[in-house]
Write an enzyme that holds these catalytic residues in place. Structure first.
Site, PDB file in Angstrom:
ATOM      1  N   GLY A   1       0.842  -1.199   0.000  1.00 32.38           N
ATOM      2  CA  GLY A   1       0.000   0.000   0.000  1.00 32.38           C
ATOM      3  C   GLY A   1       0.877   1.249   0.000  1.00 32.38           C
ATOM      4  O   GLY A   1       2.047   1.206  -0.382  1.00 32.38           O
TER       5      GLY A   1
ATOM      6  N   GLU B   1     -18.385  10.545   0.360  1.00 35.56           N
ATOM      7  CA  GLU B   1     -18.038  10.506  -1.066  1.00 35.56           C
ATOM      8  C   GLU B   1     -18.916   9.505  -1.806  1.00 35.56           C
ATOM      9  O   GLU B   1     -19.370   9.750  -2.916  1.00 35.56           O
ATOM     10  CB  GLU B   1     -16.549  10.191  -1.221  1.00 35.56           C
ATOM     11  CG  GLU B   1     -15.689  11.330  -0.662  1.00 35.56           C
ATOM     12  CD  GLU B   1     -14.191  11.172  -0.905  1.00 35.56           C
ATOM     13  OE1 GLU B   1     -13.708  10.031  -0.819  1.00 35.56           O
ATOM     14  OE2 GLU B   1     -13.527  12.181  -1.183  1.00 35.56           O
TER      15      GLU B   1
END
Lengths: 437, 437
Positions: free
Chosen positions: A12, A174
């Site tokens: 990541g 979102e």
């Protein structure tokens, strides 16, 4: 003399930054991830809402690192760490618990979603952490409209067209905004028996406001914007129950066939592997040099680490992971080469942003607070910047322009993977564990 | 007077062409497909080899038809037809066998892959007919390289890096070429313990040459090109056995962890639903007006229909399906409006093409035969033309240029869908069957 071996777990933001910081280190570096791709998690909600294709936010880790010759990338699942023997155990589709020894270890294993002890919710309210999660959510959302259209009895449309989001942090906000735009633009004129724009979108959070990390002013702006888009924002109550028929909040049942979990996160089991002190959430308590107390060779960075700065815990965001990863890489490099070690880690907060629907974002950086389309342009620019390759930047940029102008989304597919589910290459009979140096 | 109802089953090339031909028909049109997308099957091998993302060859059917107001699109699985009652039975995630009556019926239900009675091969050698199939194959191919890289013992690399394709028709040849280019370009420098370019790619067919429908000269050119790319082409023997360890051909075992089925096709069960005469393969024998004998209201088009022209059966290709679909639509329109009916169906063969690797295709059209990069340009142009929307044309065009110039592919992801497999909205208790007019 053999070169020291550095094992990094997790590809990541943290793991990748650490690996890149070790680009010129005279070392053998092994980066292990359970998937083959670096995932740009901040845009995962855009895959879940059909805007982007999975390949626009996921890129092969070994492709990113192909020119870094000191680094080997392995796809595998880390199952444990032996601090004394200095080795990690890795499983892949073929073999179990292969021990790999290290001289330095960086754990950047991130977090997953947490149901706060109510794991039975997961079946009805999937979370959003991997590409497979995002595609499953996309399937679920699009399927609800298909079922409603196939249903000739309008009285049955209501619960099929009610979408509930549990959690009003950035992902929930979102996602709610993107859903609201989806039903009003992309799906317009696509149905004959239902009006997608009539879909009910409800966002819950137990906190008194959405976007907790932002100022009250910006929280309010985001809430107002969501409401303008037709989203019901219901705050101050947690969800008591989630089942096949919907949710129960403060005694009220809301019938919904599509509930999405956008709430809590839980760290990876790194703390258990190491058997060291963690904070209440289970994150490994690290020191100012990002190492575990008593183990200067073990670093923990990103969402799975707990570190305070100026009396406050650092948040679990990409920026912290990247800065910590880069620091850990540099520190190891300096130790190996005997050069000057960097000063203790200090997080530099560049600010934070969240997009709400189309052409609107909230932004908070130092003393600056902004909401509206300028913040949205900054949001778009910054997110494009941080994509892993120039190919992705170009591709996402073009997709956003296309979607903005036409209302079309890039990946409005329902793909049923059950029949063709990944047929793994069969596990061979156990082979003698190799590994080590 | 109520408008007549036309039911179309299948949103592939045939069904979509028929629906569009009915654009101005004074009728109620219902198009049923088991997926939500029209799939551009000729490019499926490019999803399986990571060049394109699934969303670049799959587009929502209801998006394509959003401005055709006389048409309702339903996602569902047709399970049978009652010719006497003039109704089809449809199941979706919610309900079973809903009867829908029709005045006209067009079955454009296509074909799936066939294992020639050896269905036990499917577990080890998946076929390539849907997006889920293509993604499963992509997973399998990329996973083989991951497992080989994780394997420290080089003696075990061989069978992981051997790829076997069973079937030398267009899909097998195009897939073999795309794999050969993948290992030589995209994967270059990505691995440390293995050399992807050393992968062995073997293409089998029991026929004496690849690309049967093409001229001998072009078959030879395609074979030569494959061999130049490093593909072993082995002809004249069928595969006797496929299992977890590889294949057996003419007594020889070839160890391989990745076998892909690119051979036979079998028609949909339309013939069984209708209980009418079929050819040996199971395709419905239709008349010159594409209807089933004795049922002027039932049309069958595309891969699931059998029709001879000039003494030869029409091939199962997209062009036939599109021309038949368009014809069926026009004929029904003329019958409804009482206008002049078209002359009996006649297939106009524009030619056929196959791409082999990068910058090379074979093309046969009328008296023209071509192989090389000019044929490849024609191939690319024609395929772009037939994509469903201008957005897809632009996106695939840009992707191809990008891949041609950089060697990067668009979607090199391994996504494990088992954990997050589509959680269907639970089936409600049975509801009274509705439908009818």
């Amino acid at each position: 003399m053999a070169q020291p071996r550095i094992i990094l777990v997790g590809g990541g933001f943290g793991g990748l930054a650490a690996t890149k910081a070790l680009k010129n280190a005279p070392a053998e570096i092994i980066l292990i991830d359970r998937t083959n791709h670096h995932l740009f998690q901040p845009l995962l909600y855009q895959v879940a809402t059909s805007v982007l294709a999975p390949s626009q936010i996921g890129f092969p880790i070994r492709g990113i690192l192909k020119n870094q010759k000191n680094t080997t990338v392995l796809q595998g699942e880390v199952t444990g760490v032996d601090k004394d023997e200095k080795c990690v155990f890795v499983s892949d589709a073929d073999r179990q618990d292969i021990p790999l020894t290290y001289d330095y270890l960086i754990l950047a294993t991130g977090a997953t979603h947490s149901y706060f002890g109510r794991n039975e919710f997961e079946e009805f309210a999937p979370g959003l952490k991997s590409l497979a999660d995002a595609e499953a959510t996309r399937n679920k959302v699009l399927q609800a409209f298909e079922l409603a259209e196939a249903e000739e009895d309008p009285s049955r449309h209501r619960d099929l067209l009610t979408f509930v989001l549990v959690g009003g942090g950035p992902t929930g906000v979102e996602m709610a905004g993107a859903l609201a735009v989806l039903v009003k633009t992309t799906l317009k004129s696509n149905f004959r028996r239902i009006d997608p724009a009539s879909a009910r979108i409800v966002l819950f959070d137990m906190a008194p406001r959405v976007l907790g990390p932002f100022s009250e002013h910006l929280s309010q702006a985001a809430k107002q914007r969501l409401e303008n888009l037709g989203v019901e924002v219901r705050l101050g109550h947690g969800v008591d129950q989630i089942d096949a028929d919907g949710v129960v909040v403060a005694g009220e049942r809301i019938a919904s066939k599509t509930v999405i979990w956008t709430a809590g996160v839980a760290p990876s089991p790194a703390g258990k592997w190491l058997n060291v002190e963690t904070d209440r959430a289970g994150r490994v308590r690290i020191q100012k040099d990002l190492t575990v107390p008593g183990h200067p060779e073990i670093f923990v960075v990103g969402d799975t680490a707990a570190l305070e700065q100026d009396g406050k815990p650092l948040p679990g965001v990409a920026q912290v992971a990247m800065q910590q990863g880069r620091y850990a890489g540099k520190l190891i490099h300096s130790r190996i080469t005997g050069s000057k070690q960097p000063a203790p880690f200090r997080y530099f907060d560049k600010g934070t942003m969240a997009v709400v629907g189309k052409g609107f974002a909230v932004l908070q950086s130092w003393k600056i607070e902004m909401s509206g389309w300028v913040a949205w342009m900054v949001w778009a620019f910054v997110h494009l910047q941080f994509l892993a390759t120039s190919g992705l930047r170009l591709s996402v940029f073009l997709q956003w322009i296309w979607t903005f102008l036409t209302g079309q989304r890039g990946s409005r597919l329902i793909v049923d993977h059950r029949a063709s589910a990944l047929k793994r290459i069969p596990v061979r009979e156990a082979v003698p564990a190799t590994g080590g140096k």
